[in-house]
Design a protein around this motif. Structure first.
Motif, PDB file in Angstrom:
ATOM      1  N   ARG A  63      44.380  40.718  31.925  1.00  0.00           N
ATOM      2  CA  ARG A  63      45.837  40.697  31.714  1.00  0.00           C
ATOM      3  C   ARG A  63      46.608  41.054  32.984  1.00  0.00           C
ATOM      4  O   ARG A  63      47.790  40.736  33.092  1.00  0.00           O
ATOM      5  N   ASP A  64      45.968  41.737  33.900  1.00  0.00           N
ATOM      6  CA  ASP A  64      46.612  42.057  35.180  1.00  0.00           C
ATOM      7  C   ASP A  64      45.515  42.098  36.241  1.00  0.00           C
ATOM      8  O   ASP A  64      45.030  43.158  36.629  1.00  0.00           O
ATOM      9  N   ARG A  65      45.128  40.914  36.677  1.00  0.00           N
ATOM     10  CA  ARG A  65      43.997  40.780  37.588  1.00  0.00           C
ATOM     11  C   ARG A  65      44.232  41.521  38.905  1.00  0.00           C
ATOM     12  O   ARG A  65      43.327  42.176  39.425  1.00  0.00           O
ATOM     13  N   GLU A  66      45.428  41.429  39.441  1.00  0.00           N
ATOM     14  CA  GLU A  66      45.714  42.069  40.726  1.00  0.00           C
ATOM     15  C   GLU A  66      45.572  43.584  40.644  1.00  0.00           C
ATOM     16  O   GLU A  66      45.018  44.216  41.546  1.00  0.00           O
ATOM     17  N   ALA A  67      46.069  44.174  39.564  1.00  0.00           N
ATOM     18  CA  ALA A  67      45.969  45.628  39.397  1.00  0.00           C
ATOM     19  C   ALA A  67      44.520  46.060  39.241  1.00  0.00           C
ATOM     20  O   ALA A  67      44.095  47.087  39.803  1.00  0.00           O
TER      21      ALA A  67
ATOM     22  N   ARG B 106      38.623  37.109  33.133  1.00  0.00           N
ATOM     23  CA  ARG B 106      38.401  38.358  33.850  1.00  0.00           C
ATOM     24  C   ARG B 106      38.109  38.051  35.323  1.00  0.00           C
ATOM     25  O   ARG B 106      37.444  37.060  35.635  1.00  0.00           O
ATOM     26  N   PRO B 107      38.583  38.885  36.261  1.00  0.00           N
ATOM     27  CA  PRO B 107      38.275  38.621  37.676  1.00  0.00           C
ATOM     28  C   PRO B 107      36.767  38.633  37.929  1.00  0.00           C
ATOM     29  O   PRO B 107      36.055  39.486  37.389  1.00  0.00           O
ATOM     30  N   HIS B 108      36.312  37.695  38.719  1.00  0.00           N
ATOM     31  CA  HIS B 108      34.894  37.598  39.050  1.00  0.00           C
ATOM     32  C   HIS B 108      34.643  38.037  40.486  1.00  0.00           C
ATOM     33  O   HIS B 108      35.582  38.353  41.229  1.00  0.00           O
ATOM     34  N   CYS B 109      33.399  38.020  40.871  1.00  0.00           N
ATOM     35  CA  CYS B 109      32.997  38.506  42.196  1.00  0.00           C
ATOM     36  C   CYS B 109      33.810  37.864  43.319  1.00  0.00           C
ATOM     37  O   CYS B 109      34.306  38.551  44.207  1.00  0.00           O
TER      38      CYS B 109
ATOM     39  N   ILE C 262      31.553  44.950  37.131  1.00  0.00           N
ATOM     40  CA  ILE C 262      32.896  44.416  36.918  1.00  0.00           C
ATOM     41  C   ILE C 262      33.013  43.634  35.612  1.00  0.00           C
ATOM     42  O   ILE C 262      34.113  43.276  35.198  1.00  0.00           O
ATOM     43  N   GLY C 263      31.890  43.364  34.967  1.00  0.00           N
ATOM     44  CA  GLY C 263      31.898  42.625  33.707  1.00  0.00           C
ATOM     45  C   GLY C 263      30.672  42.999  32.905  1.00  0.00           C
ATOM     46  O   GLY C 263      30.584  44.065  32.314  1.00  0.00           O
ATOM     47  N   GLU C 264      29.689  42.098  32.905  1.00  0.00           N
ATOM     48  CA  GLU C 264      28.419  42.380  32.238  1.00  0.00           C
ATOM     49  C   GLU C 264      27.401  42.910  33.246  1.00  0.00           C
ATOM     50  O   GLU C 264      27.261  42.374  34.340  1.00  0.00           O
TER      51      GLU C 264
END
Length: 318
Positions: free
Chosen positions: A273-277, A68-71, A196-198
């Motif tokens: 699955r689509d980090r950029e989007a 998953r994308p991170h900060c 963005i995550g937890e």
């Protein structure tokens, strides 16, 4: 692609499709287009079924997905002229918290977030996103800087919670978290926070006491992890699935309760699955939420934030 436990059937189908394509690449005479297309269709249908109605526990798993994308990914992609600032001017620099001055759509802002790291080395360096007291004191310093120069603050929340180690407690972990939360409430500039995550425990609240709070569709936000809750209530961490349901930690439940203001839709299958989007959607939402506060003066921003949190919990789930 790393697959979660409940995605194993999907992994098998996508794996077979990839094997077919690899065989065709090695042997140009093979024609596997039809078979691969059929498997792709089947995988797409299964992916849609899996993510159509995720349970609270499965959302926890997606929120913790390592891909998953991170900060840092969000800062690198969305913010220009980013100048990192380090240290709390008291003890040390906490690498679990990153932040500095930047521009978002040419608007000067201060961005602060928790970074978990992307591999073994960086995860250890970043302490898996679990901030120590100096991390929260660094955040306070950056918020004071933003307030002084009238720059909006954007926080990106992704932490299982504040670091519970002995040294952190000795250096005033609870006090640092409380001061950071207090500073959020006192800011005379717009504060937008995105989970963005937890979003775990007070370690998340210290960054998320904002005018506008948004969550990614499959992120989670709670006072405690499902495993921790299960250990306390049932003396059995394996009851985390029941705990996840009881905690009402999903974005959908929290929107109904009035805890958050906006849900950011994720690509099918999650942000990984689509980090950029996913990153683009977060950037668009943050810009929109900041725009909604244009023209509000200092007292109005403080009052709006205060009212928001005083009224929290007045709504109930049907």
């Amino acid at each position: 692609m790393q697959y979660l436990e409940f995605e194993k059937p999907l992994a098998e189908i996508e794996g077979k499709a990839n094997e077919l394509r690899a065989m065709a690449t090695a042997n140009q005479e093979m024609d596997v287009k039809a078979e691969a297309a059929a498997l792709d269709k089947k995988a797409s249908e299964l992916l849609n079924d899996l993510y159509k109605d995720l349970s609270a526990w499965r959302k926890c798993q997606v929120a913790r997905h390592p891909d998953r994308p991170h900060c840092k990914d969000y800062i690198d992609a969305l913010f220009t002229e980013y100048t990192p600032l380090a240290g709390d001017r008291n003890f040390a620099d906490d690498h679990a918290v990153m932040g500095g001055i930047a521009r978002l759509d040419d608007r000067p802002v201060v961005v602060i977030g928790q970074e978990k790291g992307s591999d073994t080395k960086t995860r250890i360096e970043r302490n898996f996103g679990m901030a120590r007291p100096e991390g929260y004191r660094k955040a306070i310093r950056l918020m004071e800087l933003a307030d002084k120069f009238n720059m909006p603050v954007v926080t990106l929340v992704d932490t299982p919670g504040a670091y519970p180690g002995k040294g952190a407690e000795e250096r005033g972990q609870s006090e640092a978290i409380a001061r950071s939360t207090q500073k959020c409430l006192q800011l005379g500039v717009p504060l937008v926070s995105v989970i963005i995550g937890e979003g775990g425990s007070g370690g998340a609240v210290a960054f998320a006491t904002a005018n506008k709070l948004a969550m990614l569709e499959h992120s989670v936000y709670s006072v405690i992890s499902p495993e921790g809750c299960a250990s306390i209530l049932w003396k059995d961490a394996e009851k985390m699935r029941e705990a996840a349901e009881a905690l009402r930690l999903t974005a959908q439940d929290l929107k109904k309760l009035g805890v958050i203001d906006h849900i950011i839709k994720e690509p099918l299958g999650g942000a990984q699955r689509d980090r950029e989007a996913a990153i683009a959607s977060v950037g668009k939402t943050v810009s929109t939420l900041l725009g909604e506060m244009d023209g509000m003066d200092r007292s109005a921003l403080i009052q709006q934030r205060r009212k928001k949190f005083l009224e929290m919990g007045s709504k109930s789930l049907a």
